[in-house]
Scaffold this motif. Structure first.
Motif, PDB file in Angstrom:
ATOM      1  N   GLN A  71       9.973  12.840  -6.339  1.00  0.00           N
ATOM      2  CA  GLN A  71       9.746  11.729  -5.399  1.00  0.00           C
ATOM      3  C   GLN A  71       8.345  11.153  -5.584  1.00  0.00           C
ATOM      4  OE1 GLN A  71      10.883  13.892  -1.724  1.00  0.00           O
ATOM      5  NE2 GLN A  71      12.466  12.361  -1.420  1.00  0.00           N
ATOM      6  N   GLY A  72       7.366  12.065  -5.694  1.00  0.00           N
ATOM      7  CA  GLY A  72       5.987  11.620  -5.911  1.00  0.00           C
ATOM      8  C   GLY A  72       5.840  10.872  -7.228  1.00  0.00           C
ATOM      9  N   LYS A  73       6.516  11.373  -8.239  1.00  0.00           N
ATOM     10  CA  LYS A  73       6.420  10.765  -9.566  1.00  0.00           C
ATOM     11  C   LYS A  73       6.991   9.346  -9.575  1.00  0.00           C
ATOM     12  CE  LYS A  73       7.399  11.812 -14.426  1.00  0.00           C
ATOM     13  NZ  LYS A  73       7.798  10.473 -14.825  1.00  0.00           N
ATOM     14  N   ILE A  74       8.131   9.180  -8.910  1.00  0.00           N
ATOM     15  CA  ILE A  74       8.755   7.840  -8.869  1.00  0.00           C
ATOM     16  C   ILE A  74       7.791   6.841  -8.205  1.00  0.00           C
ATOM     17  CG2 ILE A  74      10.642   6.469  -7.848  1.00  0.00           C
ATOM     18  CD1 ILE A  74      12.429   8.991  -8.165  1.00  0.00           C
ATOM     19  N   LEU A  75       7.166   7.264  -7.104  1.00  0.00           N
ATOM     20  CA  LEU A  75       6.241   6.380  -6.387  1.00  0.00           C
ATOM     21  C   LEU A  75       4.993   6.096  -7.228  1.00  0.00           C
ATOM     22  CD1 LEU A  75       6.086   5.047  -3.509  1.00  0.00           C
ATOM     23  CD2 LEU A  75       4.552   6.909  -2.884  1.00  0.00           C
ATOM     24  N   ARG A  76       4.455   7.154  -7.839  1.00  0.00           N
ATOM     25  CA  ARG A  76       3.236   7.049  -8.643  1.00  0.00           C
ATOM     26  C   ARG A  76       3.444   6.117  -9.844  1.00  0.00           C
ATOM     27  NH1 ARG A  76       3.020  12.194  -9.691  1.00  0.00           N
ATOM     28  NH2 ARG A  76       1.768  12.690  -7.860  1.00  0.00           N
ATOM     29  N   ASP A  77       4.548   6.348 -10.565  1.00  0.00           N
ATOM     30  CA  ASP A  77       4.846   5.529 -11.755  1.00  0.00           C
ATOM     31  C   ASP A  77       5.039   4.062 -11.374  1.00  0.00           C
ATOM     32  OD1 ASP A  77       4.725   7.847 -13.171  1.00  0.00           O
ATOM     33  OD2 ASP A  77       6.886   8.030 -13.528  1.00  0.00           O
TER      34      ASP A  77
ATOM     35  N   LYS B 223       0.871  -1.185   0.000  1.00  0.00           N
ATOM     36  CA  LYS B 223       0.000   0.000   0.000  1.00  0.00           C
ATOM     37  C   LYS B 223       0.903   1.228   0.000  1.00  0.00           C
ATOM     38  CE  LYS B 223      -3.145  -3.131   1.022  1.00  0.00           C
ATOM     39  NZ  LYS B 223      -4.138  -3.598   0.055  1.00  0.00           N
ATOM     40  N   ALA B 224       0.544   2.224  -0.794  1.00  0.00           N
ATOM     41  CA  ALA B 224       1.447   3.376  -0.909  1.00  0.00           C
ATOM     42  C   ALA B 224       0.683   4.695  -0.846  1.00  0.00           C
ATOM     43  CB  ALA B 224       2.226   3.281  -2.223  1.00  0.00           C
ATOM     44  N   VAL B 225       1.354   5.702  -0.331  1.00  0.00           N
ATOM     45  CA  VAL B 225       0.733   7.018  -0.177  1.00  0.00           C
ATOM     46  C   VAL B 225       1.785   8.117  -0.314  1.00  0.00           C
ATOM     47  CG1 VAL B 225       1.001   7.067   2.358  1.00  0.00           C
ATOM     48  CG2 VAL B 225      -0.847   8.368   1.298  1.00  0.00           C
ATOM     49  N   ILE B 226       1.357   9.241  -0.841  1.00  0.00           N
ATOM     50  CA  ILE B 226       2.186  10.452  -0.804  1.00  0.00           C
ATOM     51  C   ILE B 226       1.674  11.258   0.373  1.00  0.00           C
ATOM     52  CG2 ILE B 226       2.754  12.603  -2.005  1.00  0.00           C
ATOM     53  CD1 ILE B 226       2.448  11.080  -4.651  1.00  0.00           C
ATOM     54  N   ASP B 227       2.489  11.441   1.400  1.00  0.00           N
ATOM     55  CA  ASP B 227       1.969  12.123   2.588  1.00  0.00           C
ATOM     56  C   ASP B 227       2.915  13.154   3.215  1.00  0.00           C
ATOM     57  OD1 ASP B 227       3.788  10.364   3.689  1.00  0.00           O
ATOM     58  OD2 ASP B 227       2.411   9.478   5.149  1.00  0.00           O
ATOM     59  N   HIS B 228       4.210  12.994   3.031  1.00  0.00           N
ATOM     60  CA  HIS B 228       5.119  13.878   3.768  1.00  0.00           C
ATOM     61  C   HIS B 228       5.129  15.301   3.219  1.00  0.00           C
ATOM     62  CE1 HIS B 228       6.354  10.519   6.118  1.00  0.00           C
ATOM     63  NE2 HIS B 228       7.374  11.137   6.655  1.00  0.00           N
ATOM     64  N   VAL B 229       5.205  15.400   1.895  1.00  0.00           N
ATOM     65  CA  VAL B 229       5.180  16.726   1.264  1.00  0.00           C
ATOM     66  C   VAL B 229       4.127  16.661   0.172  1.00  0.00           C
ATOM     67  CG1 VAL B 229       6.508  18.528   0.143  1.00  0.00           C
ATOM     68  CG2 VAL B 229       7.662  16.959   1.707  1.00  0.00           C
ATOM     69  N   THR B 230       2.952  17.189   0.441  1.00  0.00           N
ATOM     70  CA  THR B 230       1.865  17.065  -0.516  1.00  0.00           C
ATOM     71  C   THR B 230       0.881  18.206  -0.383  1.00  0.00           C
ATOM     72  OG1 THR B 230      -0.035  15.702  -1.178  1.00  0.00           O
ATOM     73  CG2 THR B 230       0.688  15.457   1.085  1.00  0.00           C
ATOM     74  N   PRO B 231       0.477  18.847  -1.478  1.00  0.00           N
ATOM     75  CA  PRO B 231       1.031  18.696  -2.824  1.00  0.00           C
ATOM     76  C   PRO B 231       2.513  19.055  -2.850  1.00  0.00           C
ATOM     77  CG  PRO B 231      -1.034  19.949  -2.875  1.00  0.00           C
ATOM     78  CD  PRO B 231      -0.636  19.821  -1.443  1.00  0.00           C
ATOM     79  N   ALA B 232       3.216  18.553  -3.873  1.00  0.00           N
ATOM     80  CA  ALA B 232       4.659  18.760  -3.964  1.00  0.00           C
ATOM     81  C   ALA B 232       5.006  20.232  -3.820  1.00  0.00           C
ATOM     82  CB  ALA B 232       5.170  18.223  -5.296  1.00  0.00           C
TER      83      ALA B 232
ATOM     84  N   PHE C 151      -2.977   2.871  -3.957  1.00  0.00           N
ATOM     85  CA  PHE C 151      -2.030   3.986  -3.970  1.00  0.00           C
ATOM     86  C   PHE C 151      -2.837   5.269  -3.795  1.00  0.00           C
ATOM     87  CE2 PHE C 151      -0.062   7.338  -6.716  1.00  0.00           C
ATOM     88  CZ  PHE C 151       0.914   7.695  -5.811  1.00  0.00           C
ATOM     89  N   PHE C 152      -2.493   6.050  -2.789  1.00  0.00           N
ATOM     90  CA  PHE C 152      -3.271   7.232  -2.452  1.00  0.00           C
ATOM     91  C   PHE C 152      -2.534   8.489  -2.897  1.00  0.00           C
ATOM     92  CE2 PHE C 152      -4.516   3.745   0.208  1.00  0.00           C
ATOM     93  CZ  PHE C 152      -5.896   3.782   0.128  1.00  0.00           C
ATOM     94  N   ASP C 153      -2.968   8.996  -4.026  1.00  0.00           N
ATOM     95  CA  ASP C 153      -2.325  10.163  -4.634  1.00  0.00           C
ATOM     96  C   ASP C 153      -2.975  11.447  -4.103  1.00  0.00           C
ATOM     97  OD1 ASP C 153      -0.732  11.690  -6.323  1.00  0.00           O
ATOM     98  OD2 ASP C 153      -1.102  10.431  -8.077  1.00  0.00           O
ATOM     99  N   ILE C 154      -2.412  12.566  -4.497  1.00  0.00           N
ATOM    100  CA  ILE C 154      -2.878  13.878  -4.055  1.00  0.00           C
ATOM    101  C   ILE C 154      -4.405  14.009  -4.234  1.00  0.00           C
ATOM    102  CG2 ILE C 154      -2.695  16.371  -4.496  1.00  0.00           C
ATOM    103  CD1 ILE C 154       0.257  15.696  -5.429  1.00  0.00           C
TER     104      ILE C 154
END
Lengths: 174, 428
Positions: B76-82, B59-68, B92-95
């Protein structure tokens, strides 16, 4: 294997945390090399000068609970890219310790009295430490003195040091 | 000799012991965020090993710096998203749909009693609140977890807290865990699992249990654990109702993940906490704790309510109950970050967001944000923040800044006064 020999940086405090080793504001870097200028940037310690004291060091000797706090492997990486592959302390935070071995680096635990002995006899002098990986010995040398100190490290940890880290080992075995 | 919950989980997940005291465990969950995962992903790619062991368990999430906030964090977000897309990682929990990892993953029902969980984040210990073994790991362990679904651990020695009595009004899980860290010190539970048991825990919500387990790492603990009970079943019910014919049946199944009465502990601590006062930190270590009464009047510049420790709906309700109809002091600014979009929506529906805004709070999107000074809410040199977060390290929230850790109630009262203030003052 990495280099486990060179000049010693003494850090005379317990509980030096990962934010002091590498502040969170640099965690946006996506290469290890980019962390190089920021090692120990937020550490304030009497007598410690971040700009001068890290240069040409290969080993850190410190007190208890080094690397507490965050899980960031950026902490060992920031050490590694500065040529520091060995930290010797009374004990380490679990995640930091595992991260060190997972990168094929040494996090060596010595009893409190041995650490005190090293500080009393070597801190403030130009000191060199070499880790003898096969004999489990720390060879400490200063201008007027040289001696060997035994250390213990688990078989798993030693295997990781010899294999250069956990990814290669895990890929072969799991 | 009986077994602790951690030993039982180890026994049920052990793949092998390649060396003495080295337990390689099968993982039920590998959680990922955009700060520690991208380097694991790029390393796997460089090694020609860009694979995942099971996309349904990751399970993955962008949470530390969001929106970029800049090109680096966007990358960093792009690498995780791709990567999530490439490997069919559905959760995967995107912005826009993202929240603080240790709030959103439990909220989605991803953690169950008896599970093994790792994440490249030290506060992964939060998930022990469900009777799981959940440990923060570095990027290399995460990388192997992603690739192979295993992680190596040493034997989990366990310490147990038996917490008797009941917490006074105005005293919360945060005050209790600050008291416990003070007792243990920041090195007191290193390499150990901390079990929280007793009538005080039995009476706690899952949210409060997560607050408690979240800070186990601040005493050095590998994981904080609460035994699963009917509160756990109720929290998880919407996710597990197809697996069990009744809540009682679920409870019966989950009850295997409780320590035996004759289990062996490194140490057992027993306290009656009925007289515990609201607590707050001073200095730069989480074990530097005093009662709020002793720290009353300490000047702060910023208030921050949020984070994986105290950004859940219960926390916002408590803070809002104190702030209702009041204004924050002219001498401070205040920020609240609901930890997930669902918490944000609920807080809107319940009128809590309006209370915060009327009081003068800035309401941000769900993010780790100010807690580690990576995106919004950074302190200036010499400033102090009254925060519901988990770490008061030197410079944590901005170089030269100081953080005082406290409960949402204390933070709300301190916002009104502009200085550290005991919340029961506003409860009369």
């Amino acid at each position: 294997m990495k280099n486990f020999s060179g000049k010693v940086l003494f850090l005379d405090r317990s509980d030096i945390n990962t934010d002091e080793i590498i502040p969170a504001r640099y965690l946006t870097e996506i290469t290890k090399e980019a962390l190089k200028p920021y090692l120990l940037e937020d550490l304030t310690l009497p007598g410690f000068n971040v700009k001068e004291d890290i240069n040409d060091k290969a080993v850190i000797v410190t007190k208890a609970n080094f690397g507490c706090g965050s899980s960031r492997e950026h902490a060992p990486w920031a050490l590694e890219v500065n040529g520091i592959n060995v930290v010797i302390a009374e004990n380490f935070a679990r995640i930091f310790r595992q991260n060190m071995y997972n990168c094929g680096m040494f996090a060596i635990e010595l009893p409190k009295e041995k650490i005190e002995y090293l500080f009393e006899n070597y801190a403030g002098k130009e000191t060199t430490i070499t880790i003898d990986v096969d004999k489990d010995k720390i060879i400490v040398t200063s201008a007027d003195k040289s001696e060997e100190i035994d250390f213990k490290v688990g078989e798993f940890d030693k295997t990781l040091v010899k294999e250069g880290g956990w990814v290669g080992y895990a890929d072969k075995n799991y | 000799m009986g077994k602790t919950i951690a030993e039982k989980i180890f026994d049920a997940h052990r793949v092998n012991m390649p060396f003495p005291d080295t337990h390689v465990l099968k993982l039920d969950r590998v959680f990922c965020h955009e700060i520690t995962t991208p380097i694991a992903i790029t390393d796997l790619m460089a090694r020609g090993m860009d694979r995942v062991f099971d996309p349904t368990k990751i399970k993955a999430v962008i949470d530390h710096v969001t929106p970029a906030k800049d090109s680096k964090t966007a990358e960093q977000g792009k690498i995780l998203r791709d990567w999530a897309k490439r490997h069919g990682i559905k959760d995967f929990f995107d912005i826009g749909r993202n929240g603080v990892c240790h709030a959103i993953f439990p909220e989605k029902g991803f953690v169950r009693p008896g599970y093994t969980v790792i994440m490249g984040d030290s506060h992964t210990c939060t998930h022990g609140a469900f009777g799981a073994f959940a440990a923060g790991v570095g990027t290399t362990d995460l990388e192997v977890g992603i690739l192979k679904g295993v992680c190596a651990f040493h034997f989990p020695k366990t310490i147990k807290f038996v917490l008797n009595g009941s917490l006074k009004p105005g005293v919360y899980a945060k005050d209790l865990i600050l008291f416990i860290i003070k007792e243990l010190t920041v090195n007191g539970a290193t390499n150990m699992v901390i079990e929280f048991t007793g009538p005080v825990i039995d009476a706690m919500s899952m949210e409060s249990r997560m607050t408690l387990c979240n800070m186990a790492i601040e005493a050095g603990g590998t994981c904080g654990v609460c035994y699963p009970d009917m509160t756990t079943v109720e929290y998880l019910w919407e996710f597990i109702k197809d697996e069990f014919s009744s809540k009682e049946e679920a409870l019966k199944e989950y009850s295997k993940w409780v320590s035996d009465a004759d289990a062996s502990y490194e140490k057992v601590y027993e306290y009656d906490v009925s007289n515990l006062e609201p607590m707050v930190t001073f200095g730069f270590k989480p074990d530097q704790v005093k009662s709020v009464n002793e720290m009353t009047g300490t000047k702060v510049d910023q208030i921050y309510i949020g984070s994986c420790t105290n950004g859940r709906i219960e926390d916002l309700r408590i803070a809002a109950s104190i702030l209702k109809g009041k204004k924050i002091s002219d001498d401070v600014r205040a920020i609240v970050s609901p930890a997930t979009p669902d918490i944000y929506s609920l807080a809107l529906k319940e009128g809590l967001i309006e209370i915060f805004q009327n009081a003068g709070f800035c309401v941000t999107n769900p993010t780790c944000g100010a807690c580690l000074g990576m995106s919004n809410g950074v302190l200036a040199d010499g400033e102090a923040c009254a925060a519901t977060t988990n770490r008061n390290f030197n410079g944590r929230m901005g170089k030269g800044g100081t953080v005082h850790l406290m409960s949402p109630a204390t933070a709300a009262a301190s916002a009104i006064e502009g200085k550290i203030t005991n919340s029961p003052l506003y409860k009369a």
